[in-house]
Design a protein around this motif. Structure first.
Motif, PDB file in Angstrom:
ATOM      1  N   ARG A 177       0.834  -1.208   0.000  1.00 27.37           N
ATOM      2  CA  ARG A 177       0.000   0.000   0.000  1.00 27.37           C
ATOM      3  C   ARG A 177       0.865   1.252   0.000  1.00 27.37           C
ATOM      4  O   ARG A 177       0.566   2.231  -0.694  1.00 27.37           O
ATOM      5  CB  ARG A 177      -0.927  -0.004   1.218  1.00 27.37           C
ATOM      6  CG  ARG A 177      -2.079  -0.987   1.120  1.00 27.37           C
ATOM      7  CD  ARG A 177      -3.145  -0.673   2.154  1.00 27.37           C
ATOM      8  NE  ARG A 177      -2.640  -0.804   3.517  1.00 27.37           N
ATOM      9  CZ  ARG A 177      -2.684  -1.919   4.230  1.00 27.37           C
ATOM     10  NH1 ARG A 177      -3.207  -3.022   3.697  1.00 27.37           N
ATOM     11  NH2 ARG A 177      -2.228  -1.951   5.466  1.00 27.37           N
ATOM     12  N   ARG A 184       3.940   1.547  -1.195  1.00 35.89           N
ATOM     13  CA  ARG A 184       4.524   1.704  -2.526  1.00 35.89           C
ATOM     14  C   ARG A 184       3.494   2.226  -3.520  1.00 35.89           C
ATOM     15  O   ARG A 184       3.798   3.076  -4.368  1.00 35.89           O
ATOM     16  CB  ARG A 184       5.091   0.363  -3.004  1.00 35.89           C
ATOM     17  CG  ARG A 184       6.341  -0.080  -2.274  1.00 35.89           C
ATOM     18  CD  ARG A 184       6.856  -1.387  -2.847  1.00 35.89           C
ATOM     19  NE  ARG A 184       8.106  -1.804  -2.221  1.00 35.89           N
ATOM     20  CZ  ARG A 184       8.769  -2.900  -2.551  1.00 35.89           C
ATOM     21  NH1 ARG A 184       8.289  -3.699  -3.504  1.00 35.89           N
ATOM     22  NH2 ARG A 184       9.895  -3.216  -1.931  1.00 35.89           N
ATOM     23  N   TRP A 185       2.271   1.711  -3.411  1.00 33.23           N
ATOM     24  CA  TRP A 185       1.214   2.169  -4.309  1.00 33.23           C
ATOM     25  C   TRP A 185       0.912   3.646  -4.093  1.00 33.23           C
ATOM     26  O   TRP A 185       0.746   4.393  -5.051  1.00 33.23           O
ATOM     27  CB  TRP A 185      -0.040   1.331  -4.089  1.00 33.23           C
ATOM     28  CG  TRP A 185      -1.164   1.694  -5.017  1.00 33.23           C
ATOM     29  CD1 TRP A 185      -1.365   1.240  -6.280  1.00 33.23           C
ATOM     30  CD2 TRP A 185      -2.226   2.609  -4.737  1.00 33.23           C
ATOM     31  NE1 TRP A 185      -2.487   1.814  -6.830  1.00 33.23           N
ATOM     32  CE2 TRP A 185      -3.040   2.658  -5.897  1.00 33.23           C
ATOM     33  CE3 TRP A 185      -2.584   3.382  -3.634  1.00 33.23           C
ATOM     34  CZ2 TRP A 185      -4.166   3.458  -5.975  1.00 33.23           C
ATOM     35  CZ3 TRP A 185      -3.700   4.180  -3.704  1.00 33.23           C
ATOM     36  CH2 TRP A 185      -4.491   4.209  -4.863  1.00 33.23           C
ATOM     37  N   LEU A 186       0.851   4.042  -2.832  1.00 33.83           N
ATOM     38  CA  LEU A 186       0.597   5.458  -2.537  1.00 33.83           C
ATOM     39  C   LEU A 186       1.740   6.329  -3.048  1.00 33.83           C
ATOM     40  O   LEU A 186       1.525   7.415  -3.596  1.00 33.83           O
ATOM     41  CB  LEU A 186       0.410   5.651  -1.030  1.00 33.83           C
ATOM     42  CG  LEU A 186      -0.892   5.109  -0.433  1.00 33.83           C
ATOM     43  CD1 LEU A 186      -0.870   5.270   1.082  1.00 33.83           C
ATOM     44  CD2 LEU A 186      -2.083   5.872  -1.017  1.00 33.83           C
ATOM     45  N   THR A 213       2.990   9.885  -9.752  1.00 32.33           N
ATOM     46  CA  THR A 213       2.241   9.956 -11.013  1.00 32.33           C
ATOM     47  C   THR A 213       1.367  11.202 -11.065  1.00 32.33           C
ATOM     48  O   THR A 213       1.330  11.905 -12.084  1.00 32.33           O
ATOM     49  CB  THR A 213       1.377   8.710 -11.193  1.00 32.33           C
ATOM     50  OG1 THR A 213       2.217   7.542 -11.139  1.00 32.33           O
ATOM     51  CG2 THR A 213       0.643   8.748 -12.522  1.00 32.33           C
ATOM     52  N   LEU A 214       0.657  11.485  -9.957  1.00 36.37           N
ATOM     53  CA  LEU A 214      -0.180  12.680  -9.917  1.00 36.37           C
ATOM     54  C   LEU A 214       0.658  13.947 -10.075  1.00 36.37           C
ATOM     55  O   LEU A 214       0.271  14.885 -10.779  1.00 36.37           O
ATOM     56  CB  LEU A 214      -0.965  12.731  -8.607  1.00 36.37           C
ATOM     57  CG  LEU A 214      -2.158  11.769  -8.484  1.00 36.37           C
ATOM     58  CD1 LEU A 214      -2.770  11.854  -7.097  1.00 36.37           C
ATOM     59  CD2 LEU A 214      -3.209  12.105  -9.537  1.00 36.37           C
ATOM     60  N   ALA A 272       3.840   5.636  -5.569  1.00 33.07           N
ATOM     61  CA  ALA A 272       3.776   5.686  -7.031  1.00 33.07           C
ATOM     62  C   ALA A 272       2.624   6.567  -7.504  1.00 33.07           C
ATOM     63  O   ALA A 272       2.757   7.313  -8.484  1.00 33.07           O
ATOM     64  CB  ALA A 272       3.625   4.273  -7.591  1.00 33.07           C
ATOM     65  N   THR A 273       1.492   6.521  -6.787  1.00 32.40           N
ATOM     66  CA  THR A 273       0.351   7.360  -7.147  1.00 32.40           C
ATOM     67  C   THR A 273       0.684   8.836  -6.971  1.00 32.40           C
ATOM     68  O   THR A 273       0.336   9.674  -7.818  1.00 32.40           O
ATOM     69  CB  THR A 273      -0.873   6.996  -6.293  1.00 32.40           C
ATOM     70  OG1 THR A 273      -1.175   5.610  -6.475  1.00 32.40           O
ATOM     71  CG2 THR A 273      -2.071   7.828  -6.683  1.00 32.40           C
ATOM     72  N   ALA A 274       1.359   9.154  -5.878  1.00 32.13           N
ATOM     73  CA  ALA A 274       1.730  10.544  -5.635  1.00 32.13           C
ATOM     74  C   ALA A 274       2.676  11.071  -6.715  1.00 32.13           C
ATOM     75  O   ALA A 274       2.503  12.194  -7.222  1.00 32.13           O
ATOM     76  CB  ALA A 274       2.380  10.685  -4.256  1.00 32.13           C
TER      77      ALA A 274
END
Length: 434
Positions: A30, A32-34, A40-41, A36-38
């Motif tokens: 979770r 790492r996903w957060l 990317t955004l 990567a999402t940050a």
């Protein structure tokens, strides 16, 4: 023999550990996903911002011109025939352009319509024609096919920023003028050419005449003087604090204050410059000199901190070896330590200069917001800088200034990109790994 109770306890412990591992691995996924999402955004928003700026500003690098056969009549330009520069400069060049334009539309006879027809030409077109004739007086007495600068409303119409299908009352360009533009376009007399004015002229209240040359030169003089002041002072302070200063409460206080100054809002430095440099020392306001003094105060903490880190990264063995062969402490620093730390010092200095290039708030406090038409020729001439020029244009209601604001931002971002790229390349080229 195996103890059943012990085996049961071991299995339970293993189950507990496995369950804990699953939860920890899930939390890690979770996280790492957060992350990567940050990232990317962030990239998406940066791309959207850059795309918006480029789409709004790239059209400013072209300007609309109208081709007209202009008769450079000697009777109007130089009636005496002596080619006196004062006579050439005072001639009525707008009359020549107006007559050439009316020859293209002989059917326009009404006085009001003739004024409307003339309004398609920029108010700065006569000055540009004057410069051309004074540069080459042999043109006098000839008829030349000249590209005449169009008014900003015509430029916006040709570039598609004015909706032709909108009601005439909602447009800055009426139906009659649109018909004239269509006629010139059908004859091949309307064209968009590279906007040299944007890079060679100072600012103006007319969008088609506004350029960034004055702001660029103001930024250039400010950065040059800022570097000449802040680099030796910052490196000298870092060298003293890191290598020579005794470790006591006073040096600790100085180090804390240097670190705190790096986080002080930039407008505070502007207030300090207004009170001290202008109010007390009487330095001329709105000049690169006072701007450089303020920028020096603002960039010194960055340079000092970066220089100290670079000096600290040099291994102690270098100092010990130099001292061991008889070098003095000063020779050790200047001949051995400082050259090895120079890549890191230059990197920090370039980053500090890049920050100074993009600052606006402190310069507003010292009068760099003044409307400066002329391109500055020195450090004490009235000037503005590129970020302030962007700030001024962004407040203008004309649509022509919207694209010029975005174009100036593109130029500023290009300079910042080049400066940061130079810092990275210098670091990689000269960095020593110990």
């Amino acid at each position: 023999m195996n103890n059943p109770a012990t085996n049961t306890t071991s299995r339970r412990a293993i189950d507990i550990v496995n369950a804990s591992l699953k939860r920890r691995y899930a939390r890690e996924r979770r996280f790492r996903w957060l992350g990567a999402t940050a990232v990317t955004l962030g990239m998406v928003f940066v791309i959207l911002l850059f795309a918006d700026i480029i789409l709004k500003g790239y059209t400013a690098f072209q300007q609309t011109y109208i081709q007209l056969p202009v008769e450079l009549a000697a009777a109007t330009i130089d009636p005496d025939g002596n080619r006196d520069p004062a006579t050439l400069a005072s001639a009525d060049y707008m009359k020549l352009i107006r007559e050439a334009l009316r020859e293209q539309f002989p059917e326009v006879t009404d006085r009001r319509d003739r004024r409307l027809l003339t309004s398609m030409i920029s108010v700065g077109a006569p000055d540009l024609l004057r410069e051309r004739v004074m540069a080459d007086p042999s043109l006098i007495g000839t008829t030349q096919e000249l590209w005449i600068l169009a008014d900003d409303d015509i430029d916006m119409l040709v570039k598609g920023y004015i909706d032709r299908n909108a009601p005439e009352s909602d447009r800055r360009v009426g139906d009659q003028m649109i018909s004239w533009i269509d006629k010139l376009d059908a004859e091949g007399r309307i064209a968009k050419r590279f906007n040299t004015i944007f890079f060679t002229h100072g600012t103006s209240r007319e969008p088609e005449l506004a350029g960034i040359a004055g702001a660029l030169m103001g930024s250039f003089y400010t950065l040059i003087l800022t570097f000449l002041l802040s680099f030796p002072i910052g490196v000298g302070a870092a060298l003293y604090l890191e290598e020579f200063a005794p470790k006591n409460r006073w040096t600790d206080l100085i180090e804390v204050n240097v670190n705190n100054l790096a986080a002080v809002p930039s407008i505070v430095f502007g207030l300090l410059g207004l009170a001290v440099f202008i109010g007390f020392f009487g330095v001329p306001r709105s000049t690169p000199l006072v701007a450089a003094l303020v920028m020096t105060l603002m960039t010194l903490p960055t340079i000092i901190i970066a220089s100290r880190v670079a000096l600290k990264s040099v291994p102690p063995s270098i100092r010990e070896a130099a001292l061991g062969v008889g070098a003095s402490p000063l020779q050790t620093q200047f001949h051995h330590v400082l050259p090895l730390a120079l890549p890191g010092i230059l990197t920090g200095s370039i980053i500090g200069m890049a920050r100074a290039l993009g600052e606006t708030a402190p310069l507003l406090m010292i009068g760099m917001i003044a409307f400066i038409v002329d391109v500055p020729k020195g450090f004490t001439d009235a000037a503005t800088v590129l970020p302030v020029q962007i700030f001024l244009w962004a407040d203008s209601p004309e649509r022509g200034f919207v694209e010029r604001t975005s174009a100036a931002i593109i130029v500023l971002l290009a300079f910042l990109f080049v400066m940061n790229l130079a810092a990275v390349l210098l670091r990689r080229r000269f960095e020593r790994r110990w």
